[in-house]
Design an enzyme around this catalytic site. Structure first.
Site, PDB file in Angstrom:
ATOM      1  N   ARG A  97      -7.708  -2.045 -30.053  1.00  0.00           N
ATOM      2  CA  ARG A  97      -6.913  -1.164 -29.204  1.00  0.00           C
ATOM      3  C   ARG A  97      -7.345  -1.211 -27.742  1.00  0.00           C
ATOM      4  NH1 ARG A  97      -2.497  -0.735 -28.239  1.00  0.00           N
ATOM      5  NH2 ARG A  97      -2.201  -0.740 -30.499  1.00  0.00           N
ATOM      6  N   LYS A 132      -1.595   2.803  -4.925  1.00  0.00           N
ATOM      7  CA  LYS A 132      -1.008   3.656  -5.968  1.00  0.00           C
ATOM      8  C   LYS A 132      -1.300   3.047  -7.338  1.00  0.00           C
ATOM      9  CE  LYS A 132       2.635   5.148  -2.795  1.00  0.00           C
ATOM     10  NZ  LYS A 132       4.076   5.121  -2.483  1.00  0.00           N
ATOM     11  N   LYS A 164      -1.842   5.487   9.340  1.00  0.00           N
ATOM     12  CA  LYS A 164      -0.539   5.955   8.892  1.00  0.00           C
ATOM     13  C   LYS A 164      -0.079   7.115   9.763  1.00  0.00           C
ATOM     14  CE  LYS A 164       0.752   4.991   4.881  1.00  0.00           C
ATOM     15  NZ  LYS A 164       1.142   5.020   3.443  1.00  0.00           N
ATOM     16  N   GLU A 197       1.162   2.101  11.162  1.00  0.00           N
ATOM     17  CA  GLU A 197       2.504   2.451  10.699  1.00  0.00           C
ATOM     18  C   GLU A 197       3.295   3.023  11.867  1.00  0.00           C
ATOM     19  OE1 GLU A 197       3.036   4.717   6.875  1.00  0.00           O
ATOM     20  OE2 GLU A 197       3.724   6.262   8.257  1.00  0.00           O
ATOM     21  N   ASP A 219       7.809   1.675   8.493  1.00  0.00           N
ATOM     22  CA  ASP A 219       7.878   2.621   7.385  1.00  0.00           C
ATOM     23  C   ASP A 219       9.259   3.249   7.266  1.00  0.00           C
ATOM     24  OD1 ASP A 219       6.690   4.195   5.249  1.00  0.00           O
ATOM     25  OD2 ASP A 219       6.894   5.901   6.612  1.00  0.00           O
TER      26      ASP A 219
END
Length: 289
Positions: A97, A132, A164, A197, A219
């Site tokens: 597994r 992510k 960002k 960004e 963006d």
């Protein structure tokens, strides 16, 4: 991923799954009984995780032997056999597994990356992953992206500077953010690439005017705005003195990635490569003598 770090993860995986013993197998399988299981593909996609499977097997029982038939990156279909493993049946059952979970996940990521990249292969644009990722599995998921034909963005917060919108707003604007980032790298002796960004053409012009960024991220631009932004950046490159990498980001899907790639950007980043992936179906079945 370093082998030592991978073995630490493997230890955690087996502790999570086995604890004080696989009582189902221990209750009905003789300790010395030998056997074979094979990894059977049940879906169409890109195989990934074979090298990790080797480490999982070797960690749990070094006496097990793998007969490898397919390599990472192979295009697979239902019925294909990736490898066979020979050893104690108790070991094979306890490895099953954990090994499948990792291989199915990595193969799902590799398959997704392959699908995205194949749509833009002729444009010279590359699909990038993001941060992510599944906690604890980032290195493996990013390795799977590469196996599938995509490219890695930064691994974490330590190997690149990515300014960002929140960084820009907290720093008091584009120029402040970029100059502080450059000065920080000089002060700390860090040779880090700097990306910023931007949200509109004014921010693009301001970023270029500093002479600092290695890459500009567009963006949540539409394809139409992206094309204009690429023209603006490319026209400024002779005065800038070098190529400025351009990345499109924000809500880009399998249906829209090509619309962005043909605008002339160098990269398109897609969080879905790792955060919205369907695992590739496969099983680890006993081979009857």
């Amino acid at each position: 991923m370093e082998k030592q770090e991978l073995r630490k993860l493997i230890a955690i995986w087996f502790e999570e799954d086995i604890r004080d013993g696989d009582h189902t197998s221990l209750s009905c399988i003789p300790a010395t009984q030998m056997g074979c299981q094979q990894l059977i593909i049940k879906d169409t996609g890109v195989l990934a995780g074979v090298e990790v499977a080797k480490e999982i097997i070797n960690y749990f029982d070094p006496e097990c032997r793998m007969e490898q038939l397919l390599e990472d990156g192979a295009l697979v279909k239902p019925g294909d056999i990736a490898f066979r493993v020979y050893g104690k049946e108790l070991s094979l059952l306890q490895i099953e597994r954990t090994m499948l979970n990792i291989m199915q996940r990595m193969s799902g990521v590799a398959t997704t990356a392959h699908r995205y990249q194949s749509l833009i292969e002729d444009t010279g644009c590359h699909v990038l992953d993001t941060r992510k990722t599944t906690p604890g599995l980032r290195y493996l998921e990013k390795e799977a992206v590469k196996i599938g034909g995509g490219m890695n963005h930064r691994i974490g917060l330590f190997d690149m500077i990515l300014l960002k919108d929140n960084h820009v707003d907290f720093a008091g604007g584009i120029t402040n953010a970029l100059t502080r980032a450059r000065d920080y790298c000089k002060e700390k002796g860090k040779d880090l690439r700097i990306e910023i960004e931007v949200r509109n053409e004014d921010e693009i012009r301001e970023a270029i005017s500093t002479g600092i960024p290695d890459r500009i991220m567009l963006d949540n631009f539409t394809p139409e705005r992206t094309k204009k932004a690429v023209e603006l950046i490319r026209s400024a490159e002779p005065e800038y003195g070098r190529h400025i990498e351009i990345e499109s980001s924000g809500g880009i899907t399998i249906d829209t990635i090509r619309d962005y790639a043909v605008c002339g950007v160098d990269f398109v980043s897609v969080g879905a490569l790792t955060h919205s992936v369907k695992s590739l179906d496969m099983s680890f079945k006993a081979v009857k003598a």
